[in-house]
Design a protein around this motif. Structure first.
Motif, PDB file in Angstrom:
ATOM      1  N   ARG A 163     -58.987-107.563  84.441  1.00  0.00           N
ATOM      2  CA  ARG A 163     -57.813-108.392  84.732  1.00  0.00           C
ATOM      3  C   ARG A 163     -56.684-108.149  83.736  1.00  0.00           C
ATOM      4  NH1 ARG A 163     -59.545-114.506  85.137  1.00  0.00           N
ATOM      5  NH2 ARG A 163     -57.337-114.704  85.526  1.00  0.00           N
ATOM      6  N   ASN A 164     -57.029-107.875  82.490  1.00  0.00           N
ATOM      7  CA  ASN A 164     -56.019-107.650  81.455  1.00  0.00           C
ATOM      8  C   ASN A 164     -55.648-106.178  81.292  1.00  0.00           C
ATOM      9  OD1 ASN A 164     -55.781-110.407  80.628  1.00  0.00           O
ATOM     10  ND2 ASN A 164     -57.785-110.198  79.675  1.00  0.00           N
ATOM     11  N   LYS A 165     -56.222-105.342  82.183  1.00  0.00           N
ATOM     12  CA  LYS A 165     -55.953-103.892  82.142  1.00  0.00           C
ATOM     13  C   LYS A 165     -56.243-103.303  80.764  1.00  0.00           C
ATOM     14  CE  LYS A 165     -52.447-104.095  85.799  1.00  0.00           C
ATOM     15  NZ  LYS A 165     -52.816-105.308  86.386  1.00  0.00           N
ATOM     16  N   GLU A 166     -57.385-103.718  80.215  1.00  0.00           N
ATOM     17  CA  GLU A 166     -57.824-103.258  78.902  1.00  0.00           C
ATOM     18  C   GLU A 166     -59.118-102.468  79.052  1.00  0.00           C
ATOM     19  OE1 GLU A 166     -56.318-107.082  76.275  1.00  0.00           O
ATOM     20  OE2 GLU A 166     -58.383-107.021  76.984  1.00  0.00           O
ATOM     21  N   PRO A 167     -59.342-101.520  78.169  1.00  0.00           N
ATOM     22  CA  PRO A 167     -60.638-100.833  78.202  1.00  0.00           C
ATOM     23  C   PRO A 167     -61.750-101.791  77.788  1.00  0.00           C
ATOM     24  CG  PRO A 167     -59.281-100.029  76.377  1.00  0.00           C
ATOM     25  CD  PRO A 167     -58.464-101.033  77.114  1.00  0.00           C
ATOM     26  N   TYR A 168     -62.962-101.458  78.179  1.00  0.00           N
ATOM     27  CA  TYR A 168     -64.125-102.261  77.812  1.00  0.00           C
ATOM     28  C   TYR A 168     -65.040-101.398  76.963  1.00  0.00           C
ATOM     29  CZ  TYR A 168     -68.273-105.103  78.048  1.00  0.00           C
ATOM     30  OH  TYR A 168     -69.365-105.855  77.699  1.00  0.00           O
ATOM     31  N   PRO A 169     -65.645-101.920  75.930  1.00  0.00           N
ATOM     32  CA  PRO A 169     -65.537-103.270  75.389  1.00  0.00           C
ATOM     33  C   PRO A 169     -64.197-103.486  74.688  1.00  0.00           C
ATOM     34  CG  PRO A 169     -67.101-101.976  74.093  1.00  0.00           C
ATOM     35  CD  PRO A 169     -66.645-101.118  75.214  1.00  0.00           C
ATOM     36  N   ARG A 170     -63.732-104.727  74.749  1.00  0.00           N
ATOM     37  CA  ARG A 170     -62.433-105.067  74.172  1.00  0.00           C
ATOM     38  C   ARG A 170     -62.528-105.338  72.677  1.00  0.00           C
ATOM     39  NH1 ARG A 170     -60.401-109.981  77.349  1.00  0.00           N
ATOM     40  NH2 ARG A 170     -62.537-110.578  77.109  1.00  0.00           N
ATOM     41  N   GLU A 171     -63.726-105.661  72.199  1.00  0.00           N
ATOM     42  CA  GLU A 171     -63.933-105.988  70.791  1.00  0.00           C
ATOM     43  C   GLU A 171     -65.124-105.189  70.276  1.00  0.00           C
ATOM     44  OE1 GLU A 171     -64.296-110.214  70.309  1.00  0.00           O
ATOM     45  OE2 GLU A 171     -62.748-110.602  71.796  1.00  0.00           O
ATOM     46  N   ASP A 172     -65.308-105.178  68.952  1.00  0.00           N
ATOM     47  CA  ASP A 172     -66.472-104.501  68.379  1.00  0.00           C
ATOM     48  C   ASP A 172     -67.767-105.147  68.839  1.00  0.00           C
ATOM     49  OD1 ASP A 172     -65.097-102.569  67.021  1.00  0.00           O
ATOM     50  OD2 ASP A 172     -65.117-103.629  65.103  1.00  0.00           O
ATOM     51  N   CYS A 173     -67.681-106.431  69.179  1.00  0.00           N
ATOM     52  CA  CYS A 173     -68.866-107.154  69.627  1.00  0.00           C
ATOM     53  C   CYS A 173     -68.486-108.055  70.796  1.00  0.00           C
ATOM     54  CB  CYS A 173     -69.432-107.982  68.475  1.00  0.00           C
ATOM     55  SG  CYS A 173     -70.952-108.810  68.929  1.00  0.00           S
ATOM     56  N   GLU A 174     -69.113-107.819  71.933  1.00  0.00           N
ATOM     57  CA  GLU A 174     -68.911-108.663  73.116  1.00  0.00           C
ATOM     58  C   GLU A 174     -70.138-109.558  73.247  1.00  0.00           C
ATOM     59  OE1 GLU A 174     -66.340-108.977  75.120  1.00  0.00           O
ATOM     60  OE2 GLU A 174     -65.141-107.197  74.674  1.00  0.00           O
ATOM     61  N   CYS A 175     -69.975-110.797  72.799  1.00  0.00           N
ATOM     62  CA  CYS A 175     -71.107-111.723  72.807  1.00  0.00           C
ATOM     63  C   CYS A 175     -70.593-113.156  72.996  1.00  0.00           C
ATOM     64  CB  CYS A 175     -71.895-111.592  71.496  1.00  0.00           C
ATOM     65  SG  CYS A 175     -73.578-112.223  71.614  1.00  0.00           S
ATOM     66  N   LYS A 176     -69.623-113.291  73.855  1.00  0.00           N
ATOM     67  CA  LYS A 176     -68.962-114.576  74.030  1.00  0.00           C
ATOM     68  C   LYS A 176     -69.639-115.400  75.133  1.00  0.00           C
ATOM     69  CE  LYS A 176     -64.362-116.524  74.405  1.00  0.00           C
ATOM     70  NZ  LYS A 176     -62.944-116.253  74.459  1.00  0.00           N
ATOM     71  N   ILE A 177     -69.801-116.677  74.850  1.00  0.00           N
ATOM     72  CA  ILE A 177     -70.348-117.619  75.819  1.00  0.00           C
ATOM     73  C   ILE A 177     -69.170-118.351  76.466  1.00  0.00           C
ATOM     74  CG2 ILE A 177     -71.856-119.620  76.174  1.00  0.00           C
ATOM     75  CD1 ILE A 177     -73.322-117.115  75.100  1.00  0.00           C
TER      76      ILE A 177
END
Length: 171
Positions: free
Chosen positions: A138-152
């Motif tokens: 949706r934000n037209k950003e590459p994935y992963p967006r952060e060094d750590c994707e662990c969001k609840i």
């Protein structure tokens, strides 16, 4: 990547997170730091076994995210290399992701190979990881967006994405 860099990254990862840290909704652990440190070191041994994000399909990546629920002591992380291109997700992938958005199946946290925090994956679900993937789309950003994707995420975020999906498809 040569061995010296791999060893440096591993030690940086192992020694940089000695207590629990919380950044927004991302949680980083360590209840029993030495146990997790040994597990991460064992896990990080062969960097070439980590998925290259530019070479993996969305569905295969979601399969990689599924946690091993038989081993309670296992560190549920998926270290990745690189990031996706902007056209990684197509319409069929979006339909698949939306169908899994409410999944409560246990998932791994995504961690870049250069991340210096050990994520706490105790509450991570496939649905939460799907939301992170959709948000990058949706934000037209590459994935992963952060060094750590662990969001609840909360149910409000699920509802927001489902409303966006409904509007996108004109239903």
């Amino acid at each position: 990547m040569n061995k010296a860099i791999l060893i440096f990254i591993t030690f940086l990862t192992l020694f940089s997170c000695k207590k629990e840290i919380e950044y927004g909704a991302n949680k980083f652990i360590v209840d029993d730091y030495e146990k997790w440190e040994k597990e991460l070191f064992k896990y990080s041994a062969d960097i070439n076994d980590r998925p290259m994000m530019s070479n993996i399909s969305v569905r295969d990546f979601v399969d990689e995210l599924k946690a091993d629920t038989t081993d309670k002591d296992k560190l549920d992380i998926l270290q990745t290399r690189g990031e996706t291109s902007n056209n990684w997700i197509n319409e069929n992938d979006l339909k698949y992701l939306i169908s899994k958005i409410n999944s409560k199946e246990k998932a791994k946290c995504v961690m870049g190979i250069s991340s210096s925090n050990i994520p706490d994956s105790k509450e991570m679900t496939i649905g939460n990881q799907i939301i992170s993937i959709i948000e990058s789309y949706r934000n037209k950003e590459p994935y992963p967006r952060e060094d750590c994707e662990c969001k609840i995420y909360s149910q409000n975020k699920v509802d927001e994405i489902l409303a966006w999906w409904k509007k996108k498809n004109g239903s």
